[in-house]
Design a protein around this motif. Structure first.
Motif, PDB file in Angstrom:
ATOM      1  N   ARG A 257       5.715  -0.232  -7.226  1.00 17.20           N
ATOM      2  CA  ARG A 257       4.921  -0.651  -6.067  1.00 17.20           C
ATOM      3  C   ARG A 257       3.554  -1.202  -6.490  1.00 17.20           C
ATOM      4  O   ARG A 257       3.121  -2.270  -6.027  1.00 17.20           O
ATOM      5  CB  ARG A 257       4.730   0.530  -5.110  1.00 17.20           C
ATOM      6  N   ALA A 258       2.863  -0.496  -7.387  1.00 14.32           N
ATOM      7  CA  ALA A 258       1.527  -0.928  -7.804  1.00 14.32           C
ATOM      8  C   ALA A 258       1.573  -2.273  -8.528  1.00 14.32           C
ATOM      9  O   ALA A 258       0.670  -3.112  -8.383  1.00 14.32           O
ATOM     10  CB  ALA A 258       0.890   0.131  -8.699  1.00 14.32           C
TER      11      ALA A 258
ATOM     12  N   ARG B 258       0.950  -0.093   9.104  1.00 14.83           N
ATOM     13  CA  ARG B 258       0.294   0.089   7.811  1.00 14.83           C
ATOM     14  C   ARG B 258      -0.190  -1.237   7.239  1.00 14.83           C
ATOM     15  O   ARG B 258      -1.035  -1.260   6.346  1.00 14.83           O
ATOM     16  CB  ARG B 258       1.260   0.749   6.821  1.00 14.83           C
TER      17      ARG B 258
ATOM     18  N   ASN C  92      -1.903   6.081   9.038  1.00 18.30           N
ATOM     19  CA  ASN C  92      -1.129   7.251   8.599  1.00 18.30           C
ATOM     20  C   ASN C  92      -1.671   8.572   9.125  1.00 18.30           C
ATOM     21  O   ASN C  92      -1.666   9.587   8.420  1.00 18.30           O
ATOM     22  CB  ASN C  92      -1.070   7.303   7.063  1.00 18.30           C
TER      23      ASN C  92
ATOM     24  N   ARG D 147       2.035  -4.945  -5.941  1.00 15.27           N
ATOM     25  CA  ARG D 147       0.777  -5.125  -5.210  1.00 15.27           C
ATOM     26  C   ARG D 147      -0.179  -6.014  -6.009  1.00 15.27           C
ATOM     27  O   ARG D 147      -0.787  -6.939  -5.471  1.00 15.27           O
ATOM     28  CB  ARG D 147       0.144  -3.764  -4.939  1.00 15.27           C
TER      29      ARG D 147
ATOM     30  N   ALA E 114       0.842  -1.196   0.000  1.00 15.86           N
ATOM     31  CA  ALA E 114       0.000   0.000   0.000  1.00 15.86           C
ATOM     32  C   ALA E 114       0.880   1.250   0.000  1.00 15.86           C
ATOM     33  O   ALA E 114       2.042   1.212   0.417  1.00 15.86           O
ATOM     34  CB  ALA E 114      -0.913  -0.008   1.220  1.00 15.86           C
ATOM     35  N   PRO E 115       0.358   2.383  -0.470  1.00 17.31           N
ATOM     36  CA  PRO E 115       1.123   3.633  -0.426  1.00 17.31           C
ATOM     37  C   PRO E 115       1.596   3.940   0.992  1.00 17.31           C
ATOM     38  O   PRO E 115       0.826   3.849   1.952  1.00 17.31           O
ATOM     39  CB  PRO E 115       0.109   4.678  -0.908  1.00 17.31           C
ATOM     40  N   GLY E 116       2.878   4.284   1.125  1.00 18.24           N
ATOM     41  CA  GLY E 116       3.457   4.581   2.437  1.00 18.24           C
ATOM     42  C   GLY E 116       4.105   3.393   3.101  1.00 18.24           C
ATOM     43  O   GLY E 116       4.988   3.545   3.941  1.00 18.24           O
TER      44      GLY E 116
ATOM     45  N   ASN F 188       8.001   1.838  -0.732  1.00 19.48           N
ATOM     46  CA  ASN F 188       8.317   2.871  -1.718  1.00 19.48           C
ATOM     47  C   ASN F 188       9.168   2.306  -2.838  1.00 19.48           C
ATOM     48  O   ASN F 188      10.319   1.921  -2.626  1.00 19.48           O
ATOM     49  CB  ASN F 188       9.048   4.037  -1.034  1.00 19.48           C
TER      50      ASN F 188
END
Length: 397
Positions: free
Chosen positions: A150-151, A303, A342, A154, A141-143, A146
């Motif tokens: 990343r996408a 997270r 976050n 995922r 996930a974002p955060g 990095n």
């Protein structure tokens, strides 16, 4: 019967041939549980050869021992090193599977190693079981992670996990409901759940923690700093906000990793360099208990999570706890102890509420100690044993 156990764990090997884990998470204490059903456990994991070390290894973190051996994989960290080692990694995994044709197989997933092993096992028409301990949707996930791709990671991680779960003959999840809802087992697969926490009778406090009505307050969090999954940055920013409000408190962070220097720098930049102490890895369970008992409040603003072992351990010590509303954490904590992801300001507000409202903190501490009893070793071990038995019988039929 032997058991092949595939894991994403990264181990270290000394020149004399011994294998060690960074902490007790993947020590012999974990793997010997499988010996109640299997004759030998072969742990397949990445191994880094240590030529010299300034400090001797903590023997409680040793992996190989009576009945447990390690089959080393090429060592890599991250996507770039994986690409370099990809062919050697695949060859090693295939070789171990072929060398032990009669062994039962458990893959701990999600992860690249488990996915590769399952693909080859399927090709060889070999049955396998899964221990499902996390979720790529949250891991990438974002955060949390990095990277320019990343996408892609995922998407591919989620796709691979759904695929391997559907093909497993048996699954055991660390959560009661959460991971099952996203990654349901195959139609005819055996399925159960049990956290991988080890809580024997001496892990439980006699009485819950009573919140003191005066500062200074000591907060504690436990988690690897090899990645940002545990949100140490969010915890540090929350401490900085509370310090500006005049709160006399400090945070003790247990766990090491490559981000520790970065987090120390963040603590200094936000004015709490003297309020945040990074302990590093702690190998001994008794030392973890000592740190927990010295603390007033446990914080886990992760997270991503499956079902966090450190949180269950803190609950067993009768600590009030605050956690993010992610993964299996809501299965453990009361709604009033949850905060969004976050959000350092909301985390700070929740910490302030717990530290200044002793009735709330004490009620949560009492509730946590009682709830942790659901994770006693004997209760969970009975579920694990049935899972192991099913795999063994299935392999011999």
């Amino acid at each position: 019967m032997k058991l092949l156990f595939f894991t994403e764990a990264r181990l270290e090997q000394t020149e004399d041939g011994r294998f060690y884990s960074a902490d007790h998470s993947f020590s012999y204490q974990l793997f010997k549980r499988y010996l109640s059903i299997f004759d030998k456990v072969l742990v397949v994991a990445r191994v880094f050869l240590v030529a010299q070390r300034q400090q001797p290894f903590d023997e409680s973190t040793r992996v190989d021992n009576s009945g447990v051996a390690v089959l080393p994989l090429p060592y890599y960290i991250g996507p770039y090193q994986y690409l370099i080692m990809k062919n050697k990694l695949h060859d090693s995994l295939h070789r171990y599977i072929d060398l032990h044709p009669d062994a039962a197989v458990i893959c701990r997933v999600p992860g690249v190693i488990g996915a590769i092993a399952v693909k080859y096992l399927t090709k060889k028409n070999r049955p396998y079981g899964l221990e499902i301990v996390g979720d790529p949707i949250d891991v990438f996930a974002p955060g949390s992670f990095n990277h320019p791709f990343r996408a892609v990671f995922r998407y591919s991680g989620t796709r691979d996990l759904k695929r391997v779960v559907k093909g497993a003959v048996a699954t055991i999840y660390v959560t009661k409901n959460f991971l099952q809802s996203r990654y349901p087992p195959g139609e005819n697969a055996y399925s159960t759940y049990a956290s991988d926490v080890i809580l024997r009778s001496d892990a439980f406090a006699v009485h819950p923690k009573v919140m003191k009505n005066q500062p200074p307050y000591l907060l504690i969090s436990v988690g690897s700093l090899s990645a940002m999954y545990k949100s140490p940055d969010v915890a540090i920013k929350a401490i900085a906000r509370l310090k500006k409000r005049g709160m006399d408190l400090s945070l003790r962070w247990i766990g090491g990793g490559k981000h520790i220097k970065e987090m120390k720098e963040l603590a200094h930049r936000t004015g709490v360099g003297d309020n945040v102490c990074f302990i590093g890895n702690v190998g001994s369970p008794s030392e973890i208990i000592r740190h927990l008992d010295e603390s007033d409040l446990f914080v886990i603003p992760s997270r991503t999570e499956g079902l966090p072992r450190a949180l269950v351990e803190a609950m067993a010590r009768g600590l009030p706890c605050i956690g993010s509303s992610i993964g299996g954490i809501p299965e453990l904590l009361d709604k009033t102890a949850l905060v969004p992801l976050n959000q350092p300001q909301l985390l700070a507000n929740k910490i302030y509420e717990f530290l200044t409202n002793s009735n709330l903190a004490d009620l949560q501490a009492d509730r946590n100690l009682k709830h942790a009893r659901n994770y006693e070793y004997d209760l969970l071990e009975a579920k694990r044993i049935e899972f192991y038995k099913y795999l063994k019988v299935y392999r011999t039929v």
